[in-house]
Design an enzyme around this catalytic site. Structure first.
Site, PDB file in Angstrom:
ATOM      1  N   LYS A 139      43.824  17.148  54.181  1.00 41.51           N
ATOM      2  CA  LYS A 139      43.943  15.961  54.045  1.00 41.51           C
ATOM      3  C   LYS A 139      43.101  15.220  52.743  1.00 41.51           C
ATOM      4  O   LYS A 139      43.764  14.598  51.965  1.00 41.51           O
ATOM      5  CB  LYS A 139      43.315  15.051  55.039  1.00 41.51           C
ATOM      6  CG  LYS A 139      43.690  13.698  55.246  1.00 41.51           C
ATOM      7  CD  LYS A 139      44.949  13.537  56.183  1.00 41.51           C
ATOM      8  CE  LYS A 139      45.463  12.166  56.278  1.00 41.51           C
ATOM      9  NZ  LYS A 139      46.693  12.043  57.153  1.00 41.51           N
TER      10      LYS A 139
ATOM     11  N   GLY B 213      39.542  36.902  62.299  1.00 44.43           N
ATOM     12  CA  GLY B 213      40.722  37.127  63.079  1.00 44.43           C
ATOM     13  C   GLY B 213      40.246  37.269  64.542  1.00 44.43           C
ATOM     14  O   GLY B 213      39.203  37.440  65.085  1.00 44.43           O
TER      15      GLY B 213
ATOM     16  N   SER C  71      55.829   6.395  56.264  1.00 38.70           N
ATOM     17  CA  SER C  71      55.172   5.914  57.357  1.00 38.70           C
ATOM     18  C   SER C  71      54.227   5.028  57.064  1.00 38.70           C
ATOM     19  O   SER C  71      53.588   4.183  57.493  1.00 38.70           O
ATOM     20  CB  SER C  71      54.471   7.030  58.304  1.00 38.70           C
ATOM     21  OG  SER C  71      53.473   7.698  57.607  1.00 38.70           O
ATOM     22  N   GLY C  72      53.794   5.029  55.705  1.00 40.07           N
ATOM     23  CA  GLY C  72      52.603   4.306  55.246  1.00 40.07           C
ATOM     24  C   GLY C  72      51.339   5.071  55.230  1.00 40.07           C
ATOM     25  O   GLY C  72      50.267   4.410  54.685  1.00 40.07           O
ATOM     26  N   GLY C  73      51.250   6.110  55.669  1.00 39.73           N
ATOM     27  CA  GLY C  73      49.749   6.576  55.800  1.00 39.73           C
ATOM     28  C   GLY C  73      49.853   7.563  54.310  1.00 39.73           C
ATOM     29  O   GLY C  73      50.676   7.305  53.676  1.00 39.73           O
ATOM     30  N   VAL C  74      48.710   8.127  54.246  1.00 37.99           N
ATOM     31  CA  VAL C  74      48.501   8.620  53.081  1.00 37.99           C
ATOM     32  C   VAL C  74      49.399   9.771  52.394  1.00 37.99           C
ATOM     33  O   VAL C  74      49.664  10.208  51.238  1.00 37.99           O
ATOM     34  CB  VAL C  74      46.890   8.837  52.682  1.00 37.99           C
ATOM     35  CG1 VAL C  74      46.448  10.144  53.627  1.00 37.99           C
ATOM     36  CG2 VAL C  74      46.484   9.499  51.314  1.00 37.99           C
ATOM     37  N   ASP C  75      49.824  10.538  53.775  1.00 41.59           N
ATOM     38  CA  ASP C  75      50.647  11.691  53.361  1.00 41.59           C
ATOM     39  C   ASP C  75      51.955  11.270  52.946  1.00 41.59           C
ATOM     40  O   ASP C  75      52.194  11.744  51.742  1.00 41.59           O
ATOM     41  CB  ASP C  75      50.771  12.504  54.490  1.00 41.59           C
ATOM     42  CG  ASP C  75      49.513  12.873  55.440  1.00 41.59           C
ATOM     43  OD1 ASP C  75      48.470  12.914  54.483  1.00 41.59           O
ATOM     44  OD2 ASP C  75      49.633  13.135  56.440  1.00 41.59           O
ATOM     45  N   SER C  76      52.541  10.512  53.513  1.00 41.83           N
ATOM     46  CA  SER C  76      53.991  10.214  53.121  1.00 41.83           C
ATOM     47  C   SER C  76      53.932   9.166  51.729  1.00 41.83           C
ATOM     48  O   SER C  76      54.997   9.291  50.924  1.00 41.83           O
ATOM     49  CB  SER C  76      54.827   9.605  54.062  1.00 41.83           C
ATOM     50  OG  SER C  76      54.325   8.361  54.722  1.00 41.83           O
ATOM     51  N   SER C  77      52.766   8.388  51.578  1.00 41.11           N
ATOM     52  CA  SER C  77      52.727   7.574  50.754  1.00 41.11           C
ATOM     53  C   SER C  77      52.595   8.302  49.439  1.00 41.11           C
ATOM     54  O   SER C  77      53.164   8.219  48.278  1.00 41.11           O
ATOM     55  CB  SER C  77      51.752   6.588  50.711  1.00 41.11           C
ATOM     56  OG  SER C  77      51.807   5.736  51.870  1.00 41.11           O
TER      57      SER C  77
ATOM     58  N   HIS D 245      30.804  32.242  58.985  1.00 41.94           N
ATOM     59  CA  HIS D 245      32.220  31.469  58.112  1.00 41.94           C
ATOM     60  C   HIS D 245      31.601  30.473  56.988  1.00 41.94           C
ATOM     61  O   HIS D 245      31.194  29.455  57.325  1.00 41.94           O
ATOM     62  CB  HIS D 245      32.996  30.875  59.277  1.00 41.94           C
ATOM     63  CG  HIS D 245      33.530  31.637  60.250  1.00 41.94           C
ATOM     64  ND1 HIS D 245      34.868  32.060  59.920  1.00 41.94           N
ATOM     65  CD2 HIS D 245      33.213  32.287  61.295  1.00 41.94           C
ATOM     66  CE1 HIS D 245      35.386  33.370  60.804  1.00 41.94           C
ATOM     67  NE2 HIS D 245      34.417  33.201  61.801  1.00 41.94           N
TER      68      HIS D 245
ATOM     69  N   GLU E 229      33.177  29.275  54.910  1.00 38.47           N
ATOM     70  CA  GLU E 229      34.364  28.318  54.654  1.00 38.47           C
ATOM     71  C   GLU E 229      34.366  27.065  55.395  1.00 38.47           C
ATOM     72  O   GLU E 229      34.774  25.950  55.052  1.00 38.47           O
ATOM     73  CB  GLU E 229      35.745  28.955  54.634  1.00 38.47           C
ATOM     74  CG  GLU E 229      36.180  29.241  56.220  1.00 38.47           C
ATOM     75  CD  GLU E 229      35.708  30.493  56.683  1.00 38.47           C
ATOM     76  OE1 GLU E 229      34.598  31.187  56.226  1.00 38.47           O
ATOM     77  OE2 GLU E 229      36.263  30.965  57.657  1.00 38.47           O
TER      78      GLU E 229
ATOM     79  N   CYS F 225      33.777  37.747  58.759  1.00 35.12           N
ATOM     80  CA  CYS F 225      33.707  38.054  60.292  1.00 35.12           C
ATOM     81  C   CYS F 225      34.595  39.177  60.561  1.00 35.12           C
ATOM     82  O   CYS F 225      34.373  40.559  60.027  1.00 35.12           O
ATOM     83  CB  CYS F 225      34.145  36.724  60.932  1.00 35.12           C
ATOM     84  SG  CYS F 225      33.671  36.868  62.501  1.00 35.12           S
ATOM     85  N   TYR F 226      35.811  39.155  61.128  1.00 32.30           N
ATOM     86  CA  TYR F 226      36.683  40.410  61.263  1.00 32.30           C
ATOM     87  C   TYR F 226      36.902  41.248  60.161  1.00 32.30           C
ATOM     88  O   TYR F 226      36.646  42.393  60.151  1.00 32.30           O
ATOM     89  CB  TYR F 226      37.923  39.752  61.878  1.00 32.30           C
ATOM     90  CG  TYR F 226      38.881  41.148  62.273  1.00 32.30           C
ATOM     91  CD1 TYR F 226      38.844  41.790  63.403  1.00 32.30           C
ATOM     92  CD2 TYR F 226      39.960  41.287  61.209  1.00 32.30           C
ATOM     93  CE1 TYR F 226      39.495  42.694  63.902  1.00 32.30           C
ATOM     94  CE2 TYR F 226      40.666  42.383  61.536  1.00 32.30           C
ATOM     95  CZ  TYR F 226      40.696  43.186  62.916  1.00 32.30           C
ATOM     96  OH  TYR F 226      41.542  44.256  63.203  1.00 32.30           O
TER      97      TYR F 226
HETATM   98  P1  XMP Z   1      44.105  16.374  66.969  1.00 30.65           P
HETATM   99  O1  XMP Z   1      44.036  15.452  67.897  1.00 30.65           O
HETATM  100  O2  XMP Z   1      44.921  17.520  66.795  1.00 30.65           O
HETATM  101  O3  XMP Z   1      44.413  15.848  65.407  1.00 30.65           O
HETATM  102  O4  XMP Z   1      42.549  16.721  66.607  1.00 30.65           O
HETATM  103  C1  XMP Z   1      43.817  16.387  64.457  1.00 30.65           C
HETATM  104  C2  XMP Z   1      44.625  15.150  63.069  1.00 30.65           C
HETATM  105  O5  XMP Z   1      45.791  15.146  63.163  1.00 30.65           O
HETATM  106  C3  XMP Z   1      46.304  13.885  63.541  1.00 30.65           C
HETATM  107  N1  XMP Z   1      47.516  14.031  64.043  1.00 30.65           N
HETATM  108  C4  XMP Z   1      48.642  13.760  63.644  1.00 30.65           C
HETATM  109  N2  XMP Z   1      49.232  13.640  62.581  1.00 30.65           N
HETATM  110  N3  XMP Z   1      51.380  13.497  62.911  1.00 30.65           N
HETATM  111  C5  XMP Z   1      50.331  13.517  62.134  1.00 30.65           C
HETATM  112  O6  XMP Z   1      50.866  13.433  60.997  1.00 30.65           O
HETATM  113  C6  XMP Z   1      51.156  13.810  64.402  1.00 30.65           C
HETATM  114  O7  XMP Z   1      52.140  14.071  65.086  1.00 30.65           O
HETATM  115  C7  XMP Z   1      49.508  14.029  64.645  1.00 30.65           C
HETATM  116  N4  XMP Z   1      49.072  14.223  65.850  1.00 30.65           N
HETATM  117  C8  XMP Z   1      47.519  14.218  65.436  1.00 30.65           C
HETATM  118  C9  XMP Z   1      45.314  13.178  64.245  1.00 30.65           C
HETATM  119  O8  XMP Z   1      45.321  11.772  64.004  1.00 30.65           O
HETATM  120  C10 XMP Z   1      44.156  13.758  63.257  1.00 30.65           C
HETATM  121  O9  XMP Z   1      43.697  13.032  62.505  1.00 30.65           O
END
Ligand code: XMP
Length: 528
Positions: free
Chosen positions: A384, A63, A232-238, A178, A180, A90-91
């Site tokens: 992720k 912290g 969006s087609g990214g791994v999260d929304s897919s 740390h 972790e 740590c803290y």
């Molecule tokens: P930063 O730039 O903060 O990014 O170091 C960390 C990770 O997050 C992704 N990123 C996003 N992902 N919506 C998302 O789903 C967003 O608005 C967004 N902004 C950044 C970035 O590409 C990196 O993998």
């Protein structure tokens, strides 16, 4: 069999008490990596509550505060008498020392930030299978000056005489570093030692248990209502689409909004993939002109994100009326999005929780107040790479599972300053070349993200006999495990040369390519 409480919720084997560290959820996730279920709770959780929960171990997070500040966050003093093993990080270690009668002081001239080799004095228990002299990640301005009674020193570094301590009789352990974070070489071995050998936990929490539990929670939350998902087609929304499809079937409708900031060929590829190949009901919405119109004259990155986020929800609302009614909006929000949109930090003096705003990601920070949907976010606690595992288990193909992350606001935040059609075309072409060359070199999967950024400044160059005055493209390639920290990728010179030559020769409006060699922290991955 996993233990469950009377309300059917799984009981946490390890409880992490959060003192405001940005790494608290990372500790939870490291424990999950050992297949042990863990839960993050506030530092103020009472000893009585913990006694009832009966976890097998407690971890006190780091912290930003100092234990000797007035009002610094403290845990219930009775926790030390629960006879549950505790690991203070740590803290958390400082607090253990402070509350049990030892002394902590500001490490003036001896503060340590970054990597430090650890000299192990007692290679048993916590340090079983941890290599002497291995690197651990330090980040502290305070140190332990005097141990409480019954404690021994287990390890030191050149700057920190008491880098790890324990009262083995009471099963209380503290580490200054740390374990972790990925930079701590044997950090996972230490976490495993604590979880399995010291606390006696059994591995029973896997990706499949996460899927099963999420499916039943989503079913409970949704009932008979309909859900709209922003795909969006990214791994999260897919992954979310596959998970929700499994949980609620036809009650799910996916909507793919093309805001005009996608990569080259992306909208076509995605529609083909979800609609034709996987027969998922996806509505394609072309909102390109609408988004870029709203960004006219806007240069501030936060403002851009907010506008895009708001517009995104507006399009959603309008389209949902057309396709609806829907009660819920599903979002692939992950833990790094949550923490970076509104951190759970604690004021170092008062101990109050404060929202530390680093960046508002469109999927959380930019939601308008009059939003008419309720939210479904089953991936909110995951990082992720955990999502990738979940996606894989759900049958998502590698092509999607191993894609590089792409921010919600897309190329719009990779163009610094105002977004125009001309800059978008230019960045899209440069981005295509970066990915193309990295893929051809077989490096795509060794890299967390590789992309181009367009800077809105012009510099002089020369092409043939012509003097040019054009934009530079920044090449940003990073390695990372979870997006929370990152290092810049050391790409072979030949690849850098190829990318640079191709961009300058093939992309209209660019005469220079520069390489970003900043790690995170202090930089972020995106430029904005
Ligand atoms: P930063 O730039 O903060 O990014 O170091 C960390 C990770 O997050 C992704 N990123 C996003 N992902 N919506 C998302 O789903 C967003 O608005 C967004 N902004 C950044 C970035 O590409 C990196 O993998």
């Amino acid at each position: 069999m996993p233990s469950t409480q009377s309300n059917g919720q799984r009981q946490a084997a390890i409880v992490i008490l959060d003192f405001g560290s940005q790494y608290s959820e990372l500790i939870a996730r490291r424990v999950r990596e050992t297949e042990v279920y863990s839960l993050v709770l506030s530092y103020s959780t009472s000893a009585e509550t913990l006694r009832k929960m009966a976890p097998k171990g407690i971890i006190l997070s780091g912290g930003p505060s100092s234990v000797y500040f007035e009002g610094a966050p403290k845990c219930d003093q009775k926790i030390w008498d629960l006879d549950i093993p505790v690991l203070g990080v740590c803290y958390g270690m400082h607090l253990m020392v402070h509350q049990l009668g030892g002394k902590v002081e500001a490490a003036i001239g001896r503060a340590e930030y970054g990597k430090a080799p650890l000299e192990i004095d007692d290679p048993t228990e916590l340090f079983t299978n941890v290599k002497n002299g291995s690197t651990m990640w330090m980040s502290h301005g305070d140190s332990v000056l005097q141990l409480p009674e019954g404690f021994d020193c287990l390890a030191h570094t050149s700057n920190t005489p008491m880098a790890a301590i324990a009262s083995q009789r009471q099963r209380l352990y503290g580490v200054q570093f740390h374990p972790e974070v990925v930079h701590s070489q044997y950090g996972m071995s230490m976490i495993r030692n604590f979880v399995y050998h010291i606390c006696g936990c059994e591995p029973d929490w896997t990706t499949n248990t996460f899927i099963e539990e999420s499916i039943s929670q989503v079913r409970q939350q949704i009932g008979n209502k309909r859900v709209l998902l922003a795909l969006s087609g990214g791994v999260d929304s897919s992954t979310l689409a596959f998970l929700l499809n499994k949980a609620i079937g036809e009650k799910l409708t996916c909507m793919f909004i093309d805001q005009g900031f996608m990569r080259k060929g992306e909208p076509e590829f995605l529609m083909e993939f979800f609609k034709q190949e996987f027969h998922i009901n996806v509505e394609y919405i072309n909102a390109r002109e609408r988004f870029i119109g709203k960004l006219e004259g806007i240069v501030d990155p936060e403002e851009k994100r907010k506008i895009i986020g708001t517009e995104f929800i507006r399009v959603f609302e309008e389209e949902s009326l057309r396709l609806g009614p829907f009660d819920y909006l599903a979002q692939g929000t992950l833990y790094p999005d949550v923490i970076e949109s509104a951190g759970t930090n604690i004021d170092s003096k008062t101990g109050e929780r404060v929202a530390v705003k680093i960046k508002s990601h469109h999927n959380v920070g930019g939601l308008p107040k009059d939003l008419q949907f309720k939210l479904v976010e089953p991936l909110r606690r995951l990082f992720k790479d955990e999502v990738r595992k979940v996606g894989r288990s759900l049958g998502l193909p590698e092509e999607i599972v191993r894609r590089h992350p792409f921010p919600g606001p897309g190329l719009a935040i990779r163009i610094l300053g105002e977004v125009t059609h001309e800059k978008l075309d230019c960045l899209r072409d440069a981005d295509f070349i970066v990915r193309d060359e990295i893929q051809k070199a077989g490096l795509y999967h060794d890299i967390w993200q590789a992309f181009a950024v367009l800077l809105p400044v012009r510099s002089v160059g020369v092409m043939g006999d012509q003097r040019t005055y054009a934009w530079p493209i920044v090449l940003r390639c990073v390695s990372s495990e979870d997006g929370m920290t990152a290092d810049w990728s050391r790409l072979p010179d030949e690849i850098l040369e190829l990318i640079s030559n191709r961009i300058v020769n093939e992309v209209q409006g660019v005469n220079r390519v520069v390489l970003d060699i900043t790690s995170k922290p202090p930089g972020t991955i995106e430029w904005e």
